[in-house]
Motif scaffolding. Structure first.
Motif, short mmCIF file in Angstrom:
data_model
loop_
_atom_site.label_atom_id
_atom_site.label_comp_id
_atom_site.label_asym_id
_atom_site.label_seq_id
_atom_site.Cartn_x
_atom_site.Cartn_y
_atom_site.Cartn_z
N PRO A 199 0.82 -1.22 0.00
CA PRO A 199 0.00 0.00 0.00
C PRO A 199 0.86 1.27 0.00
CG PRO A 199 -0.79 -1.58 1.64
CD PRO A 199 0.54 -2.09 1.16
N PRO A 203 -6.64 9.38 -3.65
CA PRO A 203 -6.35 7.96 -3.85
C PRO A 203 -7.55 7.27 -4.50
CG PRO A 203 -5.85 8.64 -1.60
CD PRO A 203 -6.66 9.74 -2.22
N SER A 209 -9.18 3.35 -6.11
CA SER A 209 -9.08 1.90 -6.16
C SER A 209 -10.08 1.38 -7.18
CB SER A 209 -9.37 1.28 -4.79
OG SER A 209 -8.42 1.69 -3.83
N ARG A 260 -7.25 -5.99 -7.44
CA ARG A 260 -7.62 -4.63 -7.07
C ARG A 260 -6.45 -3.71 -7.40
NH1 ARG A 260 -11.91 -2.46 -4.91
NH2 ARG A 260 -11.86 -0.62 -3.57
N HIS A 306 -4.65 0.16 -7.56
CA HIS A 306 -4.61 1.37 -6.74
C HIS A 306 -3.76 2.43 -7.43
CE1 HIS A 306 -6.42 -0.60 -3.20
NE2 HIS A 306 -5.77 -1.68 -3.63
N VAL A 315 -2.15 4.86 -12.20
CA VAL A 315 -2.51 3.65 -11.45
C VAL A 315 -1.34 2.68 -11.54
CG1 VAL A 315 -4.10 1.70 -11.29
CG2 VAL A 315 -4.97 3.97 -11.93
N SER A 342 -0.77 -2.44 -6.47
CA SER A 342 -1.84 -3.18 -7.14
C SER A 342 -1.61 -4.69 -7.10
CB SER A 342 -1.98 -2.72 -8.60
OG SER A 342 -2.43 -1.39 -8.67
#
Length: 286
Positions: A41, A61, A63, A71, A73, A117, A125
Motif C-alpha cells: 500500500p 487515492p 481503487s 484490485r 490502486h 494507477v 496493485s
C-alpha cells in the motif's frame, strides 16, 4: 521499459555462449514483465510528498476492481482549473511509490488533471500481469475516468513499456491526444536493436503472441490519426531514439511532433524545461 531492457540483455548475453550453433531465445511474460510477490500500500508519507509537490491540486487515492479479483490502486490528481486529464502509463517495473514523484511533479506543471494507477502485480496493485489483462485494465481506467470525472479532454501518455498500453488504448477510443515517450515501434524491432550484429545469424526469437499484438507502429500508421507527440532521449541506450524516429515517420497524424531531448538517456526527458514547454504547447493546440 525500465527493467525490461536489462532482462532482455541478460537473455542475449546468456545466449552468446551458444553462438557456435543456432539457438532460440524465448521470452515469456513471467520473465519480461516485472512484478512483485505481493502488493504494498501507498504510505501516508508518499501521499504527503505528492501534496507538498503540487499544493494547489487535490490528491485523491483511487481503487478499481479489475478482472481475476485483482484490485488496482493509484491517484487522481485534481487541478481545480482544468478539465483536461493526462493518463500516465509507467515503464516496466516503475511503481508509483517510490519511482514517480519527480515525473508527477513535472507533469503537474502542465496544469492538467493526472490519472496514474500502479499496473497489476506491481507496487500497490494486486494480480498477475499478462499483456491481455494490462490492456483490459487500461480500458477500465479510462472508463472510470469518464464516469467519475467527466473530463473534456483526455491525453494518453505512455512511457517506455507503458507506451504500448497507451497506443493500444488510443487505437480503440476517442481521445484528444497521444504522447509516446521513450517508445519502440514494436517488440521485434526493439529486440533487434538490442541484439549485437554478430549474434543475429545464430539467434531466433520466440515471444508470446501478446507481445506482437501490441504494436505502436501499426497503431499510428493504420488506426490512430489524432494529435501525436513523440518524446525521445538523444542518448537513450535502452530504447534507441531511432525507433522513436521510425514511429514518428510511420504516423499518419496531421498534427504530430517529435521532441528529441539532447544529452538525455531513457530517464530524465521530462526534466528538460524546453520539453515541458513544447508539451504545454501541444496541449494548447488540442
Amino acid at each position: 521499459m525500465h527493467n525490461s531492457v536489462n532482462r532482455v540483455s541478460s537473455v542475449i548475453i546468456a545466449a552468446a555462449v551458444l553462438m557456435t550453433t543456432a539457438c532460440t531465445v524465448r521470452l515469456s511474460e513471467d520473465t519480461f514483465i516485472a512484478s512483485d510477490d505481493s502488493a504494498t500500500p501507498f504510505t501516508a508519507e508518499f501521499t504527503h510528498q505528492l501534496q507538498q509537490a503540487m499544493p494547489n491540486n487535490t490528491i485523491n487515492p483511487i481503487s478499481l476492481d479489475a478482472s481475476e479479483q485483482a484490485r488496482l490502486h493509484g491517484f487522481y490528481i485534481d487541478n481545480p482549473n482544468s478539465k483536461t486529464t493526462i493518463m500516465f502509463f509507467q515503464g516496466n517495473g516503475m511503481k508509483i511509490e517510490p519511482h514517480t514523484l519527480n515525473t508527477l511533479t513535472r507533469l503537474s506543471t502542465l496544469n492538467t488533471d493526472i490519472l496514474i494507477v500502479d499496473r497489476r502485480g506491481l507496487g500497490a496493485s494486486e494480480g498477475q500481469p499478462r499483456i491481455y489483462n494490462l490492456v483490459a485494465d487500461a480500458q477500465l481506467q479510462l472508463d472510470y475516468l469518464h464516469q467519475q470525472y467527466q473530463p473534456d479532454n483526455v491525453i494518453i501518455h505512455g512511457y517506455s513499456l507503458g507506451s504500448f498500453i497507451a497506443a493500444d488504448l488510443a487505437k480503440n477510443n476517442k481521445i484528444a491526444g497521444l504522447v509516446l515517450q521513450g517508445s519502440a515501434t514494436n517488440a521485434d524491432d526493439w529486440v533487434d536493436e538490442k541484439t549485437p550484429w554478430y549474434m543475429s545469424p545464430f539467434m531466433s526469437l520466440e515471444m508470446p503472441q501478446g507481445f506482437r499484438n501490441i504494436d505502436n507502429e501499426q497503431v499510428v500508421a493504420n488506426h490512430y490519426q489524432g494529435p501525436l507527440l513523440v518524446i525521445a532521449g538523444e542518448n537513450d541506450e535502452e530504447v534507441p531514439p531511432e525507433l522513436s524516429e521510425k514511429l514518428f515517420a510511420a504516423s499518419q497524424s496531421a498534427q504530430k511532433q517529435l521532441i528529441m531531448v539532447p544529452n538525455v538517456g531513457h530517464q530524465g526527458m521530462l526534466d528538460s524545461k524546453k520539453t515541458l514547454q513544447q508539451y504545454q504547447a501541444f496541449i494548447a493546440e488540442l
